[in-house]
Design a protein around this motif. Structure first.
Motif, PDB file in Angstrom:
ATOM      1  N   ALA A 214     -10.835 -43.051  67.287  1.00 38.32           N
ATOM      2  CA  ALA A 214      -9.631 -42.313  67.702  1.00 38.32           C
ATOM      3  C   ALA A 214      -8.947 -43.009  68.866  1.00 38.32           C
ATOM      4  O   ALA A 214      -7.711 -43.123  68.898  1.00 38.32           O
ATOM      5  CB  ALA A 214      -9.997 -40.879  68.083  1.00 38.32           C
ATOM      6  N   LEU A 215      -9.722 -43.508  69.818  1.00 37.86           N
ATOM      7  CA  LEU A 215      -9.137 -44.219  70.960  1.00 37.86           C
ATOM      8  C   LEU A 215      -8.470 -45.517  70.515  1.00 37.86           C
ATOM      9  O   LEU A 215      -7.411 -45.886  71.037  1.00 37.86           O
ATOM     10  CB  LEU A 215     -10.201 -44.485  72.024  1.00 37.86           C
ATOM     11  N   LEU A 216      -9.051 -46.197  69.540  1.00 36.13           N
ATOM     12  CA  LEU A 216      -8.435 -47.412  69.007  1.00 36.13           C
ATOM     13  C   LEU A 216      -7.132 -47.078  68.280  1.00 36.13           C
ATOM     14  O   LEU A 216      -6.111 -47.760  68.451  1.00 36.13           O
ATOM     15  CB  LEU A 216      -9.398 -48.154  68.079  1.00 36.13           C
ATOM     16  N   ILE A 217      -7.148 -46.034  67.476  1.00 39.76           N
ATOM     17  CA  ILE A 217      -5.937 -45.600  66.768  1.00 39.76           C
ATOM     18  C   ILE A 217      -4.834 -45.282  67.774  1.00 39.76           C
ATOM     19  O   ILE A 217      -3.694 -45.734  67.635  1.00 39.76           O
ATOM     20  CB  ILE A 217      -6.241 -44.366  65.874  1.00 39.76           C
ATOM     21  N   LEU A 218      -5.177 -44.517  68.797  1.00 42.59           N
ATOM     22  CA  LEU A 218      -4.200 -44.158  69.821  1.00 42.59           C
ATOM     23  C   LEU A 218      -3.639 -45.411  70.491  1.00 42.59           C
ATOM     24  O   LEU A 218      -2.419 -45.542  70.669  1.00 42.59           O
ATOM     25  CB  LEU A 218      -4.842 -43.243  70.861  1.00 42.59           C
ATOM     26  N   SER A 219      -4.507 -46.339  70.850  1.00 40.55           N
ATOM     27  CA  SER A 219      -4.056 -47.588  71.482  1.00 40.55           C
ATOM     28  C   SER A 219      -3.100 -48.358  70.582  1.00 40.55           C
ATOM     29  O   SER A 219      -2.089 -48.892  71.049  1.00 40.55           O
ATOM     30  CB  SER A 219      -5.259 -48.461  71.845  1.00 40.55           C
TER      31      SER A 219
ATOM     32  N   THR B 266       6.055 -40.744  74.670  1.00 46.88           N
ATOM     33  CA  THR B 266       5.322 -39.513  74.952  1.00 46.88           C
ATOM     34  C   THR B 266       4.115 -39.442  74.025  1.00 46.88           C
ATOM     35  O   THR B 266       4.240 -39.634  72.819  1.00 46.88           O
ATOM     36  CB  THR B 266       6.221 -38.282  74.751  1.00 46.88           C
ATOM     37  N   VAL B 267       2.968 -39.180  74.627  1.00 42.88           N
ATOM     38  CA  VAL B 267       1.733 -39.030  73.864  1.00 42.88           C
ATOM     39  C   VAL B 267       1.317 -37.575  73.968  1.00 42.88           C
ATOM     40  O   VAL B 267       1.235 -37.016  75.060  1.00 42.88           O
ATOM     41  CB  VAL B 267       0.620 -39.947  74.401  1.00 42.88           C
ATOM     42  N   LEU B 268       1.096 -36.965  72.814  1.00 42.45           N
ATOM     43  CA  LEU B 268       0.681 -35.570  72.744  1.00 42.45           C
ATOM     44  C   LEU B 268      -0.755 -35.533  72.230  1.00 42.45           C
ATOM     45  O   LEU B 268      -1.054 -36.135  71.197  1.00 42.45           O
ATOM     46  CB  LEU B 268       1.600 -34.795  71.804  1.00 42.45           C
ATOM     47  N   TYR B 269      -1.606 -34.881  72.971  1.00 48.49           N
ATOM     48  CA  TYR B 269      -3.014 -34.776  72.630  1.00 48.49           C
ATOM     49  C   TYR B 269      -3.311 -33.319  72.303  1.00 48.49           C
ATOM     50  O   TYR B 269      -2.844 -32.424  73.008  1.00 48.49           O
ATOM     51  CB  TYR B 269      -3.896 -35.158  73.820  1.00 48.49           C
ATOM     52  N   ALA B 270      -4.114 -33.082  71.281  1.00 43.84           N
ATOM     53  CA  ALA B 270      -4.498 -31.719  70.935  1.00 43.84           C
ATOM     54  C   ALA B 270      -5.880 -31.742  70.281  1.00 43.84           C
ATOM     55  O   ALA B 270      -6.254 -32.725  69.644  1.00 43.84           O
ATOM     56  CB  ALA B 270      -3.477 -31.098  69.982  1.00 43.84           C
ATOM     57  N   ALA B 271      -6.603 -30.660  70.455  1.00 41.32           N
ATOM     58  CA  ALA B 271      -7.932 -30.577  69.855  1.00 41.32           C
ATOM     59  C   ALA B 271      -8.310 -29.120  69.655  1.00 41.32           C
ATOM     60  O   ALA B 271      -7.793 -28.221  70.324  1.00 41.32           O
ATOM     61  CB  ALA B 271      -8.980 -31.265  70.723  1.00 41.32           C
TER      62      ALA B 271
ATOM     63  N   ARG C 164     -12.003 -26.906  67.807  1.00 38.19           N
ATOM     64  CA  ARG C 164     -13.442 -27.033  67.577  1.00 38.19           C
ATOM     65  C   ARG C 164     -13.771 -28.085  66.516  1.00 38.19           C
ATOM     66  O   ARG C 164     -14.754 -28.798  66.629  1.00 38.19           O
ATOM     67  CB  ARG C 164     -14.002 -25.673  67.169  1.00 38.19           C
ATOM     68  N   GLU C 165     -12.914 -28.205  65.501  1.00 38.30           N
ATOM     69  CA  GLU C 165     -13.208 -29.109  64.388  1.00 38.30           C
ATOM     70  C   GLU C 165     -12.161 -30.199  64.183  1.00 38.30           C
ATOM     71  O   GLU C 165     -12.239 -30.950  63.213  1.00 38.30           O
ATOM     72  CB  GLU C 165     -13.334 -28.293  63.104  1.00 38.30           C
ATOM     73  N   THR C 166     -11.175 -30.296  65.092  1.00 39.37           N
ATOM     74  CA  THR C 166     -10.048 -31.198  64.856  1.00 39.37           C
ATOM     75  C   THR C 166      -9.598 -31.865  66.149  1.00 39.37           C
ATOM     76  O   THR C 166      -9.546 -31.238  67.193  1.00 39.37           O
ATOM     77  CB  THR C 166      -8.851 -30.415  64.277  1.00 39.37           C
ATOM     78  N   LEU C 167      -9.254 -33.133  66.018  1.00 38.00           N
ATOM     79  CA  LEU C 167      -8.627 -33.893  67.096  1.00 38.00           C
ATOM     80  C   LEU C 167      -7.308 -34.416  66.544  1.00 38.00           C
ATOM     81  O   LEU C 167      -7.262 -34.944  65.432  1.00 38.00           O
ATOM     82  CB  LEU C 167      -9.516 -35.057  67.517  1.00 38.00           C
ATOM     83  N   ALA C 168      -6.234 -34.250  67.300  1.00 39.75           N
ATOM     84  CA  ALA C 168      -4.927 -34.727  66.844  1.00 39.75           C
ATOM     85  C   ALA C 168      -4.180 -35.339  68.016  1.00 39.75           C
ATOM     86  O   ALA C 168      -4.355 -34.927  69.165  1.00 39.75           O
ATOM     87  CB  ALA C 168      -4.108 -33.575  66.259  1.00 39.75           C
ATOM     88  N   PHE C 169      -3.376 -36.325  67.717  1.00 38.15           N
ATOM     89  CA  PHE C 169      -2.492 -36.867  68.731  1.00 38.15           C
ATOM     90  C   PHE C 169      -1.257 -37.425  68.061  1.00 38.15           C
ATOM     91  O   PHE C 169      -1.277 -37.846  66.904  1.00 38.15           O
ATOM     92  CB  PHE C 169      -3.169 -37.907  69.624  1.00 38.15           C
ATOM     93  N   GLY C 170      -0.177 -37.365  68.804  1.00 35.91           N
ATOM     94  CA  GLY C 170       1.092 -37.892  68.335  1.00 35.91           C
ATOM     95  C   GLY C 170       1.656 -38.830  69.378  1.00 35.91           C
ATOM     96  O   GLY C 170       1.475 -38.629  70.568  1.00 35.91           O
ATOM     97  N   VAL C 171       2.343 -39.852  68.909  1.00 34.00           N
ATOM     98  CA  VAL C 171       3.025 -40.783  69.797  1.00 34.00           C
ATOM     99  C   VAL C 171       4.498 -40.732  69.422  1.00 34.00           C
ATOM    100  O   VAL C 171       4.865 -41.001  68.272  1.00 34.00           O
ATOM    101  CB  VAL C 171       2.448 -42.207  69.676  1.00 34.00           C
ATOM    102  N   HIS C 172       5.321 -40.370  70.389  1.00 37.74           N
ATOM    103  CA  HIS C 172       6.749 -40.179  70.153  1.00 37.74           C
ATOM    104  C   HIS C 172       7.562 -41.214  70.922  1.00 37.74           C
ATOM    105  O   HIS C 172       7.300 -41.474  72.088  1.00 37.74           O
ATOM    106  CB  HIS C 172       7.167 -38.780  70.600  1.00 37.74           C
ATOM    107  N   ASP C 173       8.538 -41.805  70.230  1.00 38.84           N
ATOM    108  CA  ASP C 173       9.520 -42.661  70.886  1.00 38.84           C
ATOM    109  C   ASP C 173      10.870 -42.421  70.241  1.00 38.84           C
ATOM    110  O   ASP C 173      10.977 -41.704  69.249  1.00 38.84           O
ATOM    111  CB  ASP C 173       9.116 -44.143  70.839  1.00 38.84           C
TER     112      ASP C 173
ATOM    113  N   LYS D 283      11.130 -40.679  66.422  1.00 39.37           N
ATOM    114  CA  LYS D 283      10.076 -40.161  65.547  1.00 39.37           C
ATOM    115  C   LYS D 283       8.783 -40.002  66.306  1.00 39.37           C
ATOM    116  O   LYS D 283       8.599 -40.552  67.405  1.00 39.37           O
ATOM    117  CB  LYS D 283       9.869 -41.054  64.327  1.00 39.37           C
ATOM    118  N   SER D 284       7.866 -39.274  65.698  1.00 39.97           N
ATOM    119  CA  SER D 284       6.501 -39.126  66.171  1.00 39.97           C
ATOM    120  C   SER D 284       5.576 -39.555  65.049  1.00 39.97           C
ATOM    121  O   SER D 284       5.814 -39.227  63.891  1.00 39.97           O
ATOM    122  CB  SER D 284       6.184 -37.678  66.543  1.00 39.97           C
ATOM    123  N   VAL D 285       4.550 -40.297  65.395  1.00 39.20           N
ATOM    124  CA  VAL D 285       3.488 -40.610  64.446  1.00 39.20           C
ATOM    125  C   VAL D 285       2.306 -39.745  64.850  1.00 39.20           C
ATOM    126  O   VAL D 285       1.814 -39.844  65.974  1.00 39.20           O
ATOM    127  CB  VAL D 285       3.099 -42.106  64.478  1.00 39.20           C
ATOM    128  N   TRP D 286       1.898 -38.857  63.957  1.00 41.22           N
ATOM    129  CA  TRP D 286       0.802 -37.918  64.199  1.00 41.22           C
ATOM    130  C   TRP D 286      -0.430 -38.327  63.408  1.00 41.22           C
ATOM    131  O   TRP D 286      -0.355 -38.617  62.220  1.00 41.22           O
ATOM    132  CB  TRP D 286       1.196 -36.506  63.776  1.00 41.22           C
TER     133      TRP D 286
END
Length: 142
Positions: A50-55, A73-78, A80-89, A134-137
């Protein structure tokens, strides 16, 4: 803002930084801190990918969107069973998400897609309503 959160994830954090190379390190360090605060173990098998994907996603914004987007803008969310992040430009181009690089293009996004698929996750590009960004989620199971 023109981005939206994944549904029903109780932990959330937003980071907005200048679209410069230092953004990659800061986004990763912020993710590591957020995961720690959210009690997602550093040793969890999804964390390093996940950290590599985010990078890769932040690097893509820095490389391709800086002329259009002074900030990323980086949006982080989690949950109990899910981790999500979006990168917006604010770059208007919506890159195709595919698992293999073609004609020398898409290397970073190909890595993102391969890691996401290996983890059983999903990735989507969401355009801003005004067409100017756009945002890539990425959503990954924990």
């Amino acid at each position: 803002m023109m981005y939206s959160w994944p549904v029903a994830l109780p932990y959330r954090h937003v980071l907005t930084v200048p679209t410069m190379p230092q953004a990659v390190r800061l986004a990763r360090e912020t993710a590591e801190q957020a995961l720690l605060e959210w009690n997602i173990a550093r040793g969890h098998p999804a964390v390093d990918p996940a950290l590599l994907i985010l990078s890769e996603l932040v690097t893509n914004s820095v490389r391709h969107a800086a002329a259009y987007s002074p900030e990323v803008t980086v949006l982080y969310a989690a949950g109990r069973e899910t981790l999500a992040f979006g990168v917006h430009d604010r770059h208007p181009e919506r890159p195709p998400l595919r698992a293999s690089a073609t004609a020398g293009r898409g290397g970073g996004l190909a890595t993102v897609m391969e890691l996401t698929a290996d983890l059983g996750g999903t990735a989507v590009v969401r355009g801003d309503t005004d067409g100017g960004g756009k945002s890539v989620w990425v959503t990954l199971p924990l």
